[in-house]
Design a protein around this motif. Structure first.
Motif, PDB file in Angstrom:
ATOM      1  N   ALA A 181      90.716   9.841 -21.289  1.00 60.07           N
ATOM      2  CA  ALA A 181      91.035  10.089 -20.203  1.00 60.07           C
ATOM      3  C   ALA A 181      90.756  11.776 -20.008  1.00 60.07           C
ATOM      4  O   ALA A 181      90.799  12.382 -18.832  1.00 60.07           O
ATOM      5  N   GLY A 182      90.327  12.284 -21.077  1.00 62.87           N
ATOM      6  CA  GLY A 182      90.337  13.876 -21.050  1.00 62.87           C
ATOM      7  C   GLY A 182      91.399  14.469 -20.560  1.00 62.87           C
ATOM      8  O   GLY A 182      92.446  14.381 -20.513  1.00 62.87           O
ATOM      9  N   ALA A 183      90.882  15.654 -19.663  1.00 58.17           N
ATOM     10  CA  ALA A 183      91.955  16.342 -18.833  1.00 58.17           C
ATOM     11  C   ALA A 183      92.054  16.004 -17.396  1.00 58.17           C
ATOM     12  O   ALA A 183      92.245  16.762 -16.584  1.00 58.17           O
ATOM     13  N   ARG A 184      91.707  14.759 -17.141  1.00 59.78           N
ATOM     14  CA  ARG A 184      91.515  14.469 -15.815  1.00 59.78           C
ATOM     15  C   ARG A 184      93.103  14.423 -15.101  1.00 59.78           C
ATOM     16  O   ARG A 184      94.125  14.049 -15.772  1.00 59.78           O
ATOM     17  N   MET A 185      93.262  14.963 -14.116  1.00 56.22           N
ATOM     18  CA  MET A 185      94.195  15.140 -13.448  1.00 56.22           C
ATOM     19  C   MET A 185      94.271  14.461 -11.939  1.00 56.22           C
ATOM     20  O   MET A 185      93.165  14.825 -11.278  1.00 56.22           O
ATOM     21  N   ALA A 196      81.949  14.422 -30.810  1.00 52.87           N
ATOM     22  CA  ALA A 196      81.625  14.384 -29.388  1.00 52.87           C
ATOM     23  C   ALA A 196      82.770  13.780 -28.367  1.00 52.87           C
ATOM     24  O   ALA A 196      82.991  14.323 -27.391  1.00 52.87           O
ATOM     25  N   THR A 197      83.508  12.877 -29.137  1.00 53.37           N
ATOM     26  CA  THR A 197      84.490  12.257 -28.505  1.00 53.37           C
ATOM     27  C   THR A 197      85.753  12.975 -28.230  1.00 53.37           C
ATOM     28  O   THR A 197      86.635  12.727 -27.393  1.00 53.37           O
ATOM     29  N   LEU A 198      85.678  14.087 -28.972  1.00 53.04           N
ATOM     30  CA  LEU A 198      86.972  15.105 -28.780  1.00 53.04           C
ATOM     31  C   LEU A 198      87.134  15.670 -27.369  1.00 53.04           C
ATOM     32  O   LEU A 198      88.210  15.675 -26.701  1.00 53.04           O
ATOM     33  N   ASN A 199      85.721  15.861 -26.939  1.00 51.76           N
ATOM     34  CA  ASN A 199      86.082  16.312 -25.379  1.00 51.76           C
ATOM     35  C   ASN A 199      86.463  15.317 -24.493  1.00 51.76           C
ATOM     36  O   ASN A 199      86.998  15.773 -23.252  1.00 51.76           O
TER      37      ASN A 199
END
Length: 163
Positions: free
Chosen positions: A37-41, A129-132
């Motif tokens: 979800a990343g940093a989605r808010m 790259a998945t870290l982002n």
């Protein structure tokens, strides 16, 4: 914070370990698994999406693990809905959970806020790259925006995923 959501079998195990180590634990987590979800808010913007925070009962085998602490090891799940959270309700993101936990809950339990936010565990590994796109990283970044240190973790074992 649990990126895998409040329904995961890893959450009560981690909660028990932290309480047994003397930590005062408050869990505010996405309602369901949110790896990637990343940093989605969830943005209030022009078409606000309500977030519901719902108390979650831990499995009976873990119920007394945090009994002597100020939080009692309270567990809350966060979903993107105006009504009760359910298995079909869209989940809030890990970043949403940290935002809600730090802005609305933590001060109810600790006057100075929490000492640290723990983000994880999640399914699989966050490498390259998945870290982002990692929800655990997004949750940790959100904690840092509140000036609260954060630690993210990941776990990939068949034992935890099969319970």
């Amino acid at each position: 914070i649990s990126v895998t959501g409040v329904q995961t079998c890893a959450l009560p195990i981690l909660r028990r370990a932290l309480c047994n180590a003397g930590a005062d634990v408050l869990v505010v987590a996405p309602w369901s698994q949110q790896s990637g979800a990343g940093a989605r808010m969830t943005s209030p913007g022009f078409a606000p999406v309500p977030l519901t925070v719902q108390a979650v009962t831990v499995p009976a085998a873990y119920a007394g693990d945090c009994a002597g602490t100020s939080t009692g090891g309270a567990v809350f799940g966060v979903c993107a809905s105006a009504g009760p959270c359910s298995s079909t309700t869209p989940s809030a993101s890990p970043a949403d959970a940290v935002n809600v936990g730090l802005s609305r809950f933590a001060k109810n339990y600790w006057s100075g806020g929490p000492d640290v936010v723990l983000s994880g565990t999640n399914f699989g590994q966050n490498i390259g790259a998945t870290l982002n796109h990692s929800g655990t990283v997004g949750a940790a970044v959100t904690a840092h925006e509140y000036a609260v240190p954060a630690v993210r973790s990941e776990e990939h074992t068949s034992e935890l995923q099969s319970h």
